[in-house]
Design an enzyme around this catalytic site. Structure first.
Site, PDB file in Angstrom:
ATOM      1  CG  HIS A 374       9.935 -46.392 -28.923  1.00 38.64           C
ATOM      2  ND1 HIS A 374       9.709 -46.273 -30.272  1.00 38.64           N
ATOM      3  CD2 HIS A 374       8.726 -46.408 -28.329  1.00 38.64           C
ATOM      4  CE1 HIS A 374       8.398 -46.193 -30.493  1.00 38.64           C
ATOM      5  NE2 HIS A 374       7.787 -46.276 -29.323  1.00 38.64           N
ATOM      6  CE  LYS A 565      21.720 -40.863 -37.289  1.00 38.88           C
ATOM      7  NZ  LYS A 565      20.966 -42.091 -37.341  1.00 38.88           N
ATOM      8  NE  ARG A 566      17.913 -34.591 -29.419  1.00 37.49           N
ATOM      9  CZ  ARG A 566      17.105 -34.300 -28.413  1.00 37.49           C
ATOM     10  NH1 ARG A 566      15.794 -34.270 -28.604  1.00 37.49           N
ATOM     11  NH2 ARG A 566      17.575 -34.011 -27.224  1.00 37.49           N
ATOM     12  CE  LYS A 571      20.106 -40.949 -31.720  1.00 36.76           C
ATOM     13  NZ  LYS A 571      19.191 -41.788 -32.523  1.00 36.76           N
ATOM     14  CB  THR A 673      12.387 -43.471 -38.392  1.00 32.11           C
ATOM     15  OG1 THR A 673      12.714 -42.447 -37.447  1.00 32.11           O
ATOM     16  CG2 THR A 673      11.617 -44.575 -37.702  1.00 32.11           C
ATOM     17  CE  LYS A 677      11.576 -39.759 -41.007  1.00 25.09           C
ATOM     18  NZ  LYS A 677      11.832 -39.030 -39.749  1.00 25.09           N
TER      19      LYS A 677
HETATM   20  C1  26Q Z   1      11.461 -40.040 -20.585  1.00 21.18           C
HETATM   21  C2  26Q Z   1      11.307 -39.643 -19.271  1.00 21.18           C
HETATM   22  C3  26Q Z   1      11.611 -38.335 -18.894  1.00 21.18           C
HETATM   23  C4  26Q Z   1      12.041 -37.432 -19.858  1.00 21.18           C
HETATM   24  C5  26Q Z   1      12.194 -37.843 -21.176  1.00 21.18           C
HETATM   25  C6  26Q Z   1      11.905 -39.151 -21.534  1.00 21.18           C
HETATM   26  C7  26Q Z   1      12.080 -39.584 -22.930  1.00 21.18           C
HETATM   27  C8  26Q Z   1      11.624 -38.793 -23.980  1.00 21.18           C
HETATM   28  C9  26Q Z   1      11.802 -39.188 -25.295  1.00 21.18           C
HETATM   29  C10 26Q Z   1      12.697 -40.783 -23.238  1.00 21.18           C
HETATM   30  C11 26Q Z   1      12.862 -41.178 -24.562  1.00 21.18           C
HETATM   31  C12 26Q Z   1      12.415 -40.384 -25.600  1.00 21.18           C
HETATM   32  C13 26Q Z   1      12.565 -40.736 -27.024  1.00 21.18           C
HETATM   33  C14 26Q Z   1      13.072 -41.856 -27.476  1.00 21.18           C
HETATM   34  C15 26Q Z   1      13.226 -42.114 -28.908  1.00 21.18           C
HETATM   35  O1  26Q Z   1      12.999 -41.245 -29.741  1.00 21.18           O
HETATM   36  N1  26Q Z   1      13.589 -43.335 -29.270  1.00 21.18           N
HETATM   37  C16 26Q Z   1      13.747 -43.683 -30.676  1.00 21.18           C
HETATM   38  O2  26Q Z   1      12.512 -44.202 -31.129  1.00 21.18           O
HETATM   39  C17 26Q Z   1      12.551 -44.400 -32.534  1.00 21.18           C
HETATM   40  C18 26Q Z   1      11.165 -44.822 -32.964  1.00 21.18           C
HETATM   41  O3  26Q Z   1      10.915 -46.129 -32.572  1.00 21.18           O
HETATM   42  C19 26Q Z   1      13.601 -45.413 -32.906  1.00 21.18           C
HETATM   43  O4  26Q Z   1      13.671 -45.487 -34.308  1.00 21.18           O
HETATM   44  C20 26Q Z   1      14.965 -45.004 -32.340  1.00 21.18           C
HETATM   45  O5  26Q Z   1      15.901 -46.038 -32.565  1.00 21.18           O
HETATM   46  C21 26Q Z   1      14.838 -44.721 -30.855  1.00 21.18           C
HETATM   47  O6  26Q Z   1      16.064 -44.230 -30.345  1.00 21.18           O
END
Ligand code: 26Q
Length: 903
Positions: A374, A565-566, A571, A673, A677
């Site tokens: 991702h 979004k975050r 972004k 995503t 929406k």
């Molecule tokens: C990993 C290790 C330790 C702590 C946290 C994490 C961690 C947690 C969540 C790393 C990444 C995430 C989330 C990533 C994320 O939401 N990525 C998004 O995924 C979407 C679905 O595929 C995409 O549409 C977005 O582009 C992407 O940023």
């Protein structure tokens, strides 16, 4: 001990009559729960009890279908997929349950008779916020689509006691507050202590010879934790199917207490118990990896081990210790690298617990694991220090070294003598502190590696995983993300749904490409007027939310320009804010000819430790305060920061948005995503050629999308010799914006607080290309504003966007996962739980692209001359149907004619 009720016909086990789905039956059950189960009356009932009684009423109807679905899967011995994810951002379950059971109207009627308002009761539900953002919400949309497509897919995750923090804004600063979402209980979950698993941590490996003189390994002296499953029903859309999301809660073992107690320390025993239960206490609120936190690694292994043990338990219950068919019947989809411990854990379980040799165990692992990436951001790629990994998971560390040795031998055979390449590709990154590269482990073990949008998958192959792509091109594929139209249109935008269904029928609910049938109606003035009226109503709803949560009055006749979004530098919320400052500057200079009134809304959470993201929130809030309090801006410009953005907020935000901001630096957003929406709900996008924006623009047509900015390739080329300060100097608009910022105009009483932001754009080289893209963004915004002033044109474009959003249904995404990776056969839960709609047995006719029977489970994987792999039994007529009849393909030409008309 469990009870086995297998003797002679036992009335306890005979099937109950189906529960009624009409208002009278629902009301009766509701009263039952209210009075008897919850013990309430007219005096001082807490409002959440009404919600709980309703949830219990609906849950009974789900459980009927749940058991039928389980029975149907068990009877068919079908292949199954397990979706492993540290995050499931489910949001609320109530209205989804009503929609999918087909009882929305009857429930509303039932509550009405009891003097209750459904909307008010529904407001009592806390979001299940067990995710950060895109990745977690994607998992939730996928579960919805799998159930609707009647695919045997189970989600495995963690039952965090505290989900994503609640965000307040105080004086423009983000304040985090814990989200104790289980405070009032969770009526949707079913605890299953009978399936508890034991998870080991620490200790050491004991190598020994078994009675056959074979070398075996035992993991000894470990500190163990229990994993207790809680099951959550996942209903399909009016089809009798209810799949399972199984979430694990950590609990201390009995001997934990005992050992410490015998050592004479009661308090230490309780403390140790606490430590064990910490594992499932809180979701990590970072959406880029938080490197090196041991508790996070514990969570990851906890999920992997509990889930795999559970799957193996079910397997051996049905097949004994015969694993010959395992890889034909089981697939694991890894949601990013977070559950990648599974690779080594499955090896361990197969070898140490079930006695398989390395080679057959590896064969199983490498044919069952599939990995979804991702992100391309280097800082978000997970790495764990070998030292920490070894001390926490000693047996897994040994296995990973072994996997790496075999893998590097393969690299050497392919590229003899290429030492640099071996080091580059090694699962272990060498250095003063050696690290385990989780993404490489997932790629080495996985039979499938996918990105989440075309550009992203391409960049994975050309960039991040290029060495691996050269070695194993057949593993790599793309699965462009999607979102479920049941939540993101049917449930969250009832007025638009009704207009659409009145116009083209209801089939879009399970076949989003049907929306193409709306294209001709974009030329119909009467239809456009209705479309506009719906949008105005939805803008009123959104304006009410903004008023309530931000205290800012949005005028529904203005353009609602939204970025939620975050908060992340890539972004580029900052670019959006700079544009607002530019508009403010124009107003102050009287440059307001042909002005389009605008209300700009920004919302999103910053990771608690991400200082720059928090500064960006503060800047947005301060700019909003200046703009909103300046009478010169009245009727021209408003701005608000929406606190605590979450799934439930997006359900109001996306229907009420005119312009969707998708403005990431090209090449950095894997997919996005939220963009989908908004599009489904008829918003137009202003965006870069990044992630799924590219595909959105392809579908909508370039005239119906406001494009700006450098491409991914240009961004990289641009870095050489890039001088943002020269660009600022040459652009009078941007120069004035920077001067306003630097003068402290937005922080008169807080000098210097935005210096970090200013420096990032100037002396630190503007890594995210905000300065480079500014003028092109302003120009695209001018075009959007001009288009909005022509309301007939804007409405046409809005309709076309919604009408061409069919590709972005997660149903399509899941069909692709299934036909190219999983190869599952849809199984109808026939004859068991009754659906409100009688036709669910033929529901597959609704899907235009049924999964073809697999010709080969892994079409791209070269077999080592061992004949064909046995397939699960084909599903009779189930795979037939939807040959294109009633599909809207012929409208494509029509669209080509119409697009651009009036644009
Ligand atoms: C990993 C290790 C330790 C702590 C946290 C994490 C961690 C947690 C969540 C790393 C990444 C995430 C989330 C990533 C994320 O939401 N990525 C998004 O995924 C979407 C679905 O595929 C995409 O549409 C977005 O582009 C992407 O940023």
């Amino acid at each position: 001990m469990t009870c086995e009720l297998t003797s002679t016909p036992n009335p306890l086990l005979t099937e109950l009559p189906p529960l009624g789905m009409d208002a009278a039956n629902l009301a009766l059950d509701f009263r039952q729960y209210f009075h008897h189960t919850l013990g309430r009356d007219q005096h001082g009932t807490p409002p959440h009890c009404f919600y709980t009684a309703l949830a219990m009423t609906l849950r009974d109807r789900l459980v009927e279908r749940w058991k039928a679905t389980d029975a149907a899967y068990a009877a068919s011995q079908c292949k199954r997929t397990y979706y492993l994810s540290l995050e499931f951002l489910m949001g609320r379950a109530l209205s989804n349950a009503m929609l999918n059971l087909g009882v929305t109207d009857s429930t509303s009627e039932a509550l009405g008779k009891l003097g209750l308002l459904m909307e008010e009761v529904a407001e009592e539900e806390h979001d299940a916020g067990l995710g950060n953002g895109g990745l977690g919400r994607l998992a939730a949309c996928f579960l919805d689509s799998c159930a609707t497509l009647q695919l045997p897919v189970t989600g495995y995750g963690i039952r965090y006691e505290y989900g994503m923090f609640r965000q307040h804004i105080e004086d423009g600063y983000q304040v985090e507050e814990p989200d104790h979402w289980l405070r009032n209980g969770n009526p949707w979950e079913l605890e299953r202590p009978e399936y508890t698993q034991r998870i080991q941590f620490g200790g050491r490996c004991d190598y020994y010879h078994d009675t056959d003189k074979k070398m075996r390994v035992r993991w000894v002296d470990s500190r163990d934790v229990l994993a207790v499953p809680y099951d959550i029903p996942v209903p399909g859309y009016q089809n009798g199917t209810v799949n399972t999301l199984r979430l694990w809660k950590a609990a201390a073992t009995d001997e934990f207490d005992l050992n410490e107690f015998n050592a004479g320390s009661y308090t230490e025993a309780v403390a140790a118990k606490n430590a064990a239960e910490h594992i499932s206490m809180v979701l990590y609120p970072n959406d880029a990896s938080e490197n090196g936190k041991e508790l996070r690694l514990r969570q990851q292994y906890f999920l992997a081990s509990a889930s795999l043990q559970d799957v193996l338990f079910q397997w051996t219950r049905d097949h004994g210790d015969d694993f010959s068919q395992f890889s034909d019947r089981v697939c694991f989809q890894l949601n990013d690298t977070h559950p990648t411990c599974s690779v080594a854990e499955l090896m361990r379980l197969l070898m140490d617990d079930y006695g398989l040799e390395w080679a057959p165990a590896w064969r199983i692992v490498s044919r069952t694991m599939a990995y979804t990436n991702h992100t391309l951001l280097p800082e978000a790629l997970e790495k764990w220090p070998v030292r920490m990994f070894r001390s926490l998971l000693p047996r897994l560390m040994d296995i990973i070294f072994e996997i790496n040795t075999g893998f590097l031998n393969e690299v050497s055979r392919r590229w003899p003598g290429d030492v640099a390449r071996r080091a580059r590709m090694s699962i272990i990154e060498e250095g003063p502190e050696p690290q385990v590269r989780m993404a490489y482990l997932a790629v080495v073990a996985g039979f499938s590696v996918n990105g989440v949008a075309e550009l992203h998958s391409e960049l994975l192959q050309q960039d991040l995983f290029s060495d691996f792509y050269q070695l194993w091109p057949h593993k790599f594929n793309n699965k462009t993300n999607g979102v479920t139209q049941r939540r993101w249109l049917a449930s969250s935008n009832p007025a638009l749904s009704e207009l659409i269904s009145d116009t083209i029928g209801e089939a879009w609910v399970t076949d989003l490409q049907q929306l193409r049938k709306l294209i001709p109606f974009s030329g119909n003035a009467e239809f456009r007027a209705k479309w506009r009226a719906v949008k105005q109503d939805n803008k009123l709803r959104l304006a009410a939310l903004v008023q309530a949560d931000c205290g800012v009055a949005f005028d529904v006749d203005a353009m609602f320009d939204v970025q939620v979004k975050r908060i992340h530098e890539y972004k580029r919320q900052l670019l959006n804010i700079l544009h607002v400052i530019h508009l403010y500057d124009r107003i102050k200079r009287g440059d307001t000819a042909d002005w389009t009134p605008r209300c700009v809304l920004i919302g999103g959470k910053a990771a608690p430790g991400y200082a720059m993201a928090k500064s960006i929130i503060k800047l947005a809030c301060n700019v909003a305060r200046v703009v909103n309090s300046d009478p010169a801006c009245d009727g021209l410009l408003k701005m608000a920061y929406l606190p605590n953005y979450r799934v439930t907020a997006m359900e109001v935000v996306s229907p009420g948005t005119d312009l969707s901001e998708q403005i990431s630096t090209a090449g950095k957003e894997a997919s996005g995503t939220g963009n989908m929406k908004f599009m489904i709900n008829g918003a137009l996008t202003i965006g870069t050629l990044d992630g799924a924006n590219i595909e959105i623009r392809e579908e909508a047509g370039e005239d119906n999308f406001f494009l700006f900015g450098l491409t991914a390739a240009e961004v990289e080329a641009h870095r050489r010799g890039y001088n943002p300060q020269a660009v600022i100097a040459a652009d009078p608009d941007l120069r004035r914006v920077m001067q306003l910022l630097e003068s402290g105009h937005f922080n008169p009483s807080e000098p210097g607080i935005f210096d970090g932001i200013i420096r990032s754009l100037t002396v630190y080289g503007d890594y995210w290309m905000i300065v480079a893209d500014f003028s092109s963004y302003v120009e695209a915004q001018r075009q959007a504003a001009a288009a909005f002033r022509d309301e007939e044109r804007w409405t046409r474009m809005s309709i076309i966007n919604s009408a061409t959003s069919g590709k972005f249904s997660s149903d399509r995404t899941i069909q692709e996962y299934n036909s190219e990776i999983w190869h599952l056969t849809p199984i109808a839960a026939n004859g068991h739980g009754k659906s409100a709609t009688p036709d669910y047995e033929t529901r597959h006719d609704r899907f235009p692209h049924p999964c073809p029977p697999p010709t080969h489970p892994y079409p791209n994987l070269p077999l080592e001359g061992e004949g064909t792999i046995a397939l699960p039994p084909a599903s009779g007529g189930k795979l037939e149907g939807g040959t294109g009849e009633g599909d809207a393909g012929s409208l494509r030409e029509f669209q080509v004619d119409r697009l651009g008309e009036g644009a």
